[in-house]
Design an enzyme around this catalytic site. Structure first.
Site, mmCIF file in Angstrom:
data_model
loop_
_atom_site.group_PDB
_atom_site.id
_atom_site.type_symbol
_atom_site.label_atom_id
_atom_site.label_comp_id
_atom_site.label_asym_id
_atom_site.label_seq_id
_atom_site.Cartn_x
_atom_site.Cartn_y
_atom_site.Cartn_z
ATOM 1 N N ASP A 11 0.856 -1.190 0.000
ATOM 2 C CA ASP A 11 0.000 0.000 0.000
ATOM 3 C C ASP A 11 0.891 1.237 0.000
ATOM 4 O O ASP A 11 1.657 1.453 0.939
ATOM 5 C CB ASP A 11 -0.897 -0.024 1.242
ATOM 6 N N ASP A 105 -2.776 2.487 -6.176
ATOM 7 C CA ASP A 105 -1.786 2.594 -5.107
ATOM 8 C C ASP A 105 -1.698 1.379 -4.193
ATOM 9 O O ASP A 105 -0.988 1.429 -3.184
ATOM 10 C CB ASP A 105 -2.056 3.846 -4.267
ATOM 11 N N GLU A 106 -2.374 0.290 -4.511
ATOM 12 C CA GLU A 106 -2.259 -0.886 -3.647
ATOM 13 C C GLU A 106 -2.537 -2.160 -4.432
ATOM 14 O O GLU A 106 -3.247 -2.159 -5.436
ATOM 15 C CB GLU A 106 -3.189 -0.787 -2.437
#
Length: 363
Positions: A11, A105-106
């Protein structure tokens, strides 16, 4: 004996805001909000400096500015965020092909078998975070465990720029201590509902039978029953194709007037547009979801011959709202797209870009 899976959840820390600070060193160490402004709009992401003042994603720009008068608003650059996300994902693929992106983003990574022949998922997570820092310039956090739920939960423990592992032997004790709102997949509304019946942490949740949880929470009851016992069988799925894209919001107070409905729908629509820009998805079917004060749900849909533009989508939302009388008051609105273009445009290496319902929050 079945091999224990090794799952990593990576993350990125305050991703959008961190990209802006990286690209503009004058912003480093300052409270930054990506999206919105002092008068209107919605914050898409906030730097950690801004979060100290209570600024959060999905907050109105006006409220954010009141909480932090020195807040610096910057315009989102989704093409840039996608570019950085691609570089990060290439690093993931150097370790394993089993990568399931959740957003820009993860992502989940299954490293049970991996390309670097390293038996330690913890060391692999450390190596991935090191390479992201060296090659991209950003900090990432990671969680490591034997299933996706626990890996996702672990990645929040030592944020920012840290990692944590939850071993099989420690899982149940850890979950018993975990506050109910920290369980991945349990949002504020569900957490509040649980607290009303005395569920404040995992230990409390464990006292309720499967039958009771299913009756109280429907299909989610089985999920809640399992996860508090460390059971989550969902595998890392790198090749799933998204069927729909949605945003929805449950209101603090039920809404009873047309003006209130339109204002509420504007916020949900803005969130959907953010997700459309983030993912590059288009859809030909637009659906309005309405949940009334008595929890009954109604959906209204319209399908287009071509992918509609933003103005046409909003016009259709209002058209669907006014299509029939609403059983006021309303407690939730959702807007969704289906009949997507993902068959024509495989998203980022053909992998799924999964975006949760609700306003969510960037980590």
């Amino acid at each position: 004996m079945e091999k224990v899976r090794k799952i990593i959840h990576v993350d990125m820390d305050a991703f959008y805001a961190s990209v802006e600070q990286m690209d503009n060193p004058e912003l480093i160490g300052k409270p930054v909000a990506v999206g919105g402004n002092k008068e209107r709009g919605v914050v898409a992401a906030a730097s950690y400096e801004a979060r100290k003042y209570g600024v959060r994603s999905a907050m109105s720009g006006k409220i954010a500015a009141l909480k932090c008068p020195q807040l610096i608003f910057v315009k989102p650059r989704f093409d840039r965020y996608k570019e950085i996300s691609m570089k990060i994902r290439e690093i993931f693929y150097d370790f394993t092909d089993l990568v399931e992106p959740l957003s820009l983003d993860e992502a989940f990574l299954d490293v049970t078998e991996n390309k670097v022949n390293n038996p330690s998922a913890t060391l692999i997570a450390t190596a991935i975070r090191k390479r992201i820092k060296e090659e991209v310039g950003l900090n990432a956090s990671a969680g490591i465990s034997y299933n996706k739920f626990l890996a996702k939960t672990a990645s929040d423990i030592n944020k920012p720029n840290g990692q944590a592992v939850i071993l099989p032997k420690d899982a149940e004790a850890f979950l018993e201590r975990l506050p109910i709102e920290k369980f991945f997949g349990i949002g504020k509304v569900t957490a509040d509902k649980m607290k009303e019946i005395g569920i404040h942490n995992g230990s409390d949740l464990k006292q309720f039978s499967l039958q009771y949880l299913t009756k109280k929470f429907g299909k989610s009851g089985l999920h809640f029953y399992n996860i508090v016992r460390g059971i989550h069988l969902s595998e890392v799925q790198p090749n799933r194709i998204r069927k729909s894209l949605s945003a929805e919001n449950t209101f603090e107070k039920d809404l009873a007037t047309h003006d209130d409905w339109v204002r509420a729908l504007e916020q949900v629509f803005d969130e959907l547009l953010k997700r459309i820009k983030r993912s590059g998805i288009k859809g030909r079917t637009l659906t309005l979801k309405i949940k009334y004060h008595d929890f009954t749900i109604q959906t209204r849909s319209k399908t287009f011959d071509q992918y509609p533009e933003q103005d046409k989508m909003w016009e259709t939302v209002i058209e669907l709202l006014d299509q029939d009388t609403l059983n006021a008051p309303v407690r939730l609105f959702g807007i969704g797209l289906s009949n997507l273009n993902v068959e024509e445009e495989r998203l980022h290496f053909g992998k799924q870009l999964h975006i949760d319902f609700g306003t969510g929050a960037e980590s």
